[in-house]
Design an enzyme around this catalytic site. Structure first.
Site, PDB file in Angstrom:
ATOM      1  N   HIS A  63       6.374  -6.492   2.685  1.00 28.10           N
ATOM      2  CA  HIS A  63       6.462  -5.125   2.182  1.00 28.10           C
ATOM      3  C   HIS A  63       7.568  -4.321   2.856  1.00 28.10           C
ATOM      4  O   HIS A  63       8.083  -3.368   2.252  1.00 28.10           O
ATOM      5  CB  HIS A  63       5.121  -4.403   2.358  1.00 28.10           C
ATOM      6  CG  HIS A  63       4.163  -4.643   1.249  1.00 28.10           C
ATOM      7  ND1 HIS A  63       3.315  -5.722   1.203  1.00 28.10           N
ATOM      8  CD2 HIS A  63       3.924  -3.940   0.110  1.00 28.10           C
ATOM      9  CE1 HIS A  63       2.589  -5.676   0.095  1.00 28.10           C
ATOM     10  NE2 HIS A  63       2.941  -4.604  -0.588  1.00 28.10           N
ATOM     11  N   GLY A  64       7.929  -4.654   4.070  1.00 27.96           N
ATOM     12  CA  GLY A  64       8.968  -3.867   4.710  1.00 27.96           C
ATOM     13  C   GLY A  64       9.395  -4.428   6.046  1.00 27.96           C
ATOM     14  O   GLY A  64       8.607  -5.072   6.746  1.00 27.96           O
TER      15      GLY A  64
END
Length: 460
Positions: free
Chosen positions: A320-321
């Site tokens: 996700h990041g």
């Protein structure tokens, strides 16, 4: 090009639709597929054509590796393909993250690369990894590059999913009756598209505005403001991302293509295990099929199963990041899922309302971690939620309590008390009532296009 833009709604979508089906009506099937691939690549490169060679190169690489795997299920070739995909994703998405941590650990001063993240790289990389594993398992049956290109680039799902399997979409494009306009599918698709567009523009965007303003001033929030900002973000992410999924499904339906659903009323869940079965379903399926089950899944002793869950959510967080807040977010979700499985094994049940309240509180805490710029902001907002000494109903600087309350109550009502878009679509009939609903939702959404916002997951 945004779904919520005039050029998409009035130019790209109708032009692509009619040319594609016109070519099919003339039995120019191959040409129609070529046109749809080219149109999808135009859609992709609308923001920045510089990354067009990247996705094309990735497609050629994965197609050739998949072709080899289809002929001989070589573990070496599978590993080579997966490593190639992960290396590409890692370079663009995580290079600066690793440099920053390298500098911190060894007290160095290596310059950051400041690479712009190519649009949709996380999604088309995962989709192609799934293709390679499916090829290795013998679950793909044909290796035509045109069909493969269509599988990867089909524009409704290209940017933010749903993440699809090769066997889900290619057979549909090869089904004869799907090559012709089906007006009942067009009307249903427009209806679903209108729902998704309204979710994004009429509910998701205002909630995002409220929440973003709050988190931009995170260290100044009072207790009331912290609750408003964090609850707004929890709701805005659902309406934004599920709105995109609805639009993708609706557009797919217009083209006679069934795209898998991605959300199933996730906020109606009573624990995190159930929540992750309902939220971003195709991503959860990917992580379950290719990571969790590869580690042994639940076909092992309890503590190993819990470890497998934690590893899977670690990967989810990192996907996700590129930041430690995302890693901790993933691990915290994993802990909550493990707790749900432990309670199930122990046959422990809570009152539904208590269980739901704890689940939703957990969502708020994890979402704060997800959207905060750093751990300091996340800690401040999370603790301020329960800081009675910071309780103030006057001088609220970062919220409009009346307008924001309206949107929060409306969003909670729609998410918890109403049928979701897929359930509503099951009752669809091409009659005046549903045409009226479609027109109203589309018209209301069109008025927001002058201040159109990107989808929150565009840079994942």
């Amino acid at each position: 090009m945004l779904f919520n833009s005039y050029e998409f709604v009035f130019l790209f979508l109708p032009i692509t639709f009619f040319i594609y089906f016109y070519l099919n009506s003339k039995r120019l099937v191959t040409l129609s597929k070529i046109f749809l691939v080219v149109a999808s690549l135009v859609f992709y490169s609308w923001w920045n054509a510089i990354y067009l060679p990247l996705i094309l190169g990735s497609m050629v690489f994965n197609f050739l590796v998949g072709q080899k795997l289809g002929k001989k299920n070589s573990k070496f070739m599978l590993t080579f393909g997966i490593v190639g995909n992960v290396a590409l994703l890692g370079y663009f998405k995580y290079a600066d993250f690793f440099i920053e941590n390298f500098n911190w650990v060894l007290n160095k001063d290596v310059n950051l690369l400041h690479l712009a993240l190519p649009l949709a790289i996380s999604y088309f990389t995962f989709q192609q990894i799934a293709f390679l594993v499916d090829s290795y398992r013998g679950e793909t049956k044909e290796y035509n590059f045109l069909n493969y290109s269509l599988f990867i680039t089909f524009f409704p799902q290209l940017l933010m999913g749903p993440i699809m399997h090769h066997k889900e979409i290619i057979p549909q494009f090869q089904t004869r009756w799907k090559s012709y306009i089906k007006w009942e599918n067009v009307s249903l698709g427009l209806f679903i598209f209108a729902i998704g567009l309204a979710k994004k523009t009429l509910i998701g965007d205002p909630l995002t505005d409220f929440a973003q303003y709050g988190f931009d001033n995170a260290q100044k929030l009072s207790m009331i403001e912290a609750w408003y900002a964090s609850t707004s973000y929890v709701l805005s992410y659902y309406f934004d991302l599920s709105g995109y999924a609805d639009m993708a499904i609706g557009i797919g339906k217009m083209f006679n293509i069934d795209i898998p659903k991605n959300f199933n009323s996730p906020y109606k869940a009573r624990n995190f295990a159930d929540y992750w079965k309902r939220w971003h379903i195709t991503l959860s399926r990917f992580l379950g099929d290719y990571i969790y089950k590869s580690l042994g899944g639940n076909k092992t002793i309890a503590w190993v199963m819990y470890l497998n869950i934690m590893i899977t959510f670690f990967v989810s967080g990192f996907w996700h990041g590129a930041g430690w807040t995302f890693v901790v977010w993933g691990l915290l979700n994993g802990i909550f899922v493990v707790m749900a499985h432990m309670m199930k094994r122990a046959n422990l049940q809570m009152n539904f309302y208590v269980a739901w309240s704890l689940m939703f509180l957990g969502l708020i805490i994890t979402r704060i971690l997800f959207v905060s710029n750093n751990f300091s902001d996340a800690w401040y907002v999370s603790t301020t939620l329960f800081d009675i000494s910071n309780l103030s109903f006057s001088n609220l600087m970062h919220i409009d309590p009346y307008l924001q309350s309206f949107y929060i109550v409306l969003a909670l009502f729609l998410a918890l008390a109403c049928k979701n878009s897929m359930e509503i679509a099951q009752n669809f009939k091409p009659n005046f009532k549903y045409i009226f609903y479609t027109v109203i939702l589309l018209t209301a959404s069109l008025f927001t296009f002058s201040s159109a916002k990107e989808f929150l997951y565009f840079q994942f």
